[in-house]
Scaffold this motif. Structure first.
Motif: not given
Length: 525
Positions: A317, A30, A175
């Motif tokens: 996240a 991530d 994202p």
């Protein structure tokens, strides 16, 4: 074609794009925290850039400055006509007054604070890019440095990298677009690789013999006092340093393409390299900006291992982050296509000499986007300067007795210790370094500077350290050229001097605002 068919094709296109994205992805990695750090660090750099320019704007391009923005816009309007904005993009087409220049700087500072606070980041970075482009265009010679265009290109990509929400939080963000993530990495690759390549392609003997650092520390624009100590190192150590530099600049960029661990090594190496450069020379916010570009090389897992656990625990996240829309996927794909085409064409121009004029198919797109300075070619110090000429500006009331103007940061007095000024950029001091390498005829701004000093412009005098004529401006001004060298350790211990110098003659003969006075001054011995 009916609506159902259009919907089906759009869905198929989205599925195709999502299937292609894994080529840019790193499974299990991530970049939410990495984006958070990058955008805030970039906001800080914008803040520094706008504040640094703001305190100088009147003297540089104000109405009583060296290169007035209003005159630039008037000339552009006359020569370029109604389509001038696309050739010289700036909001100053609306207003080029001193007050509007201050408004642009103030707005930049406000938007930078919003970017650092994470408030409407995409909107903030779009405005930051537009504001800095506007000032860069009317800034002319004073905003023509590589870190200015690097900030514009980085800031332009940040618009598409930033979350779209007005007050995004890590738990609600989409994202980071992997295509834009790789465009940022590609920018860092080009910056570092071209910096090494141009040194070799120039065929400069100082680089090929590894002797460049024998000169660099004393001949760079604004050295620091640590640069004096670096200059004292033996020649063998200097040659080894150049060799390591070539490994970093030519080999390091390829680590970006070789997987996660290699990227972490590249990020650490580039950051350390920039810190060393910043310790020995004042390169404004360039070093910070390059370090910022290293942040997207580091994934969230690596960041969490290197920051305090209490701080890292607040960055989680989203468990199921929303996917990108078809419009945004298509937009980022188009952005990537344009950036890759233009940047590769620019690299081709740098790396391979053309026996004939490059084809229009390559030149036309590059020329089309070049006024916006957001896709660029890079490469610093392609040819090493092996001497340090310095311009000393002197004034006189009678053409016989001359007194020197003193600058704030560039070398002047022999006992003046080189100082740290980064990340602030004293842009006049920097331009004086470039002017000394050439001739006043090739630097019209220098003649404008002398005229402003003869007029006693307070805005221009504010850019200097000392005005030797506080009561009234001098009748004559001339510029004398000296060659400066760092002293050695024994000389500095004995005399306290950091510099030695020897005269090299006149750079600009005596001039006056009165033509008759010019003739009189020129006749004096």
């Amino acid at each position: 074609m009916n609506l159902r068919a259009v919907t089906e094709r759009a869905t198929a296109l989205r599925a195709l794009l999502n299937r292609q994205l894994p080529a840019f992805a790193e499974p299990g990695r991530d970049y939410f925290l990495s984006r958070w750090l990058f955008l805030r660090f970039l906001g800080l750099i914008y803040f520094i850039a706008f504040v640094s320019l703001w305190v100088q704007i009147d003297g540089l391009v104000g109405s009583n400055g060296i290169l007035p923005a209003r005159q630039f816009i008037d000339a552009a309007r006359e020569q370029l006509g109604p389509g001038g904005f696309w050739r010289a993009p700036t909001l100053c087409w609306l207003n080029a007054s001193d007050g509007f220049l201050h408004f642009l700087c103030f707005s930049g500072v406000v938007c930078a604070v919003l970017a650092m606070a994470g408030v409407a980041p995409q909107f903030a970075f779009a405005l930051l890019w537009l504001l800095y482009l506007s000032l860069g265009t009317v800034g002319q010679d004073f905003l023509s440095f590589q870190w200015d265009i690097l900030l514009l290109e980085t800031g332009f990509l940040a618009i598409f990298f930033a979350p779209r929400a007005w007050r995004p939080g890590l738990g609600r963000e989409t994202p980071p677009p992997r295509i834009v993530l790789w465009l940022l990495r590609w920018l860092l690759f080009r910056l570092m690789f071209l910096s090494g390549a141009v040194k070799l392609l120039s065929e400069d003997a100082a680089w090929w013999s590894l002797a460049a650092l024998d000169f660099h520390y004393e001949t760079q624009p604004l050295p620091t006092w640590l640069g004096w100590y670096a200059h004292q190192l033996p020649s063998g150590a200097q040659k080894f340093s150049v060799f390591v530099m070539f490994i970093i600049e030519l080999g390091g960029p390829f680590l970006i393409l070789l997987g996660r661990r290699a990227r972490l090594v590249a990020a650490a190496t580039f950051a350390a390299f920039m810190i060393l450069i910043g310790l020995t020379g004042n390169y404004c916010f360039f070093n910070l900006l390059t370090i910022a570009l290293c942040i997207p090389l580091v994934d969230d897992t690596a960041w969490r291992r290197r920051i305090p656990r209490k701080f890292a625990s607040s960055f989680v996240a989203p468990a199921a982050a929303p996917s990108l829309s078809l419009v945004r996927l298509s937009g980022t794909a188009l952005l990537a296509a344009v950036v890759l085409f233009v940047s590769n064409a620019q690299m081709a121009f740098r790396l391979w000499p053309w026996e004939e004029r490059p084809p229009q198919s390559l030149l036309r797109p590059v020329r089309l986007v070049s006024p916006f300075r957001s896709i660029n070619a890079y490469g610093l110090f392609a040819v090493m300067t092996t001497t340090r000429p310095e311009i000393i500006i002197e004034g006189s009331h009678d053409g016989v007795n001359w007194r020197a103007y003193e600058f704030k940061w560039k070398p002047g007095g022999l006992k003046s210790r080189p100082r740290f000024v980064e990340p602030h950029q004293p842009r006049l001091d920097w331009q004086m370094w470039f002017a000394a390498l050439g001739d006043y005829r090739g630097n019209p701004w220098f003649v404008n500077l002398v005229v402003r000093l003869l007029q006693g412009s307070p805005d221009v005098l504010g850019l200097l350290e000392h005005n030797p004529f506080p009561d009234a401006p001098p009748r004559y001004i001339r510029a004398v050229l000296h060659e400066y060298h760092f002293t050695d350790s024994a000389t500095r211990r004995a005399t306290g001097q950091w510099w030695t110098r020897e005269p090299k003659g006149l750079y600009l003969p005596p001039i006056s605002l009165n033509p008759a006075s010019n003739r009189d001054a020129g006749a004096r011995p």
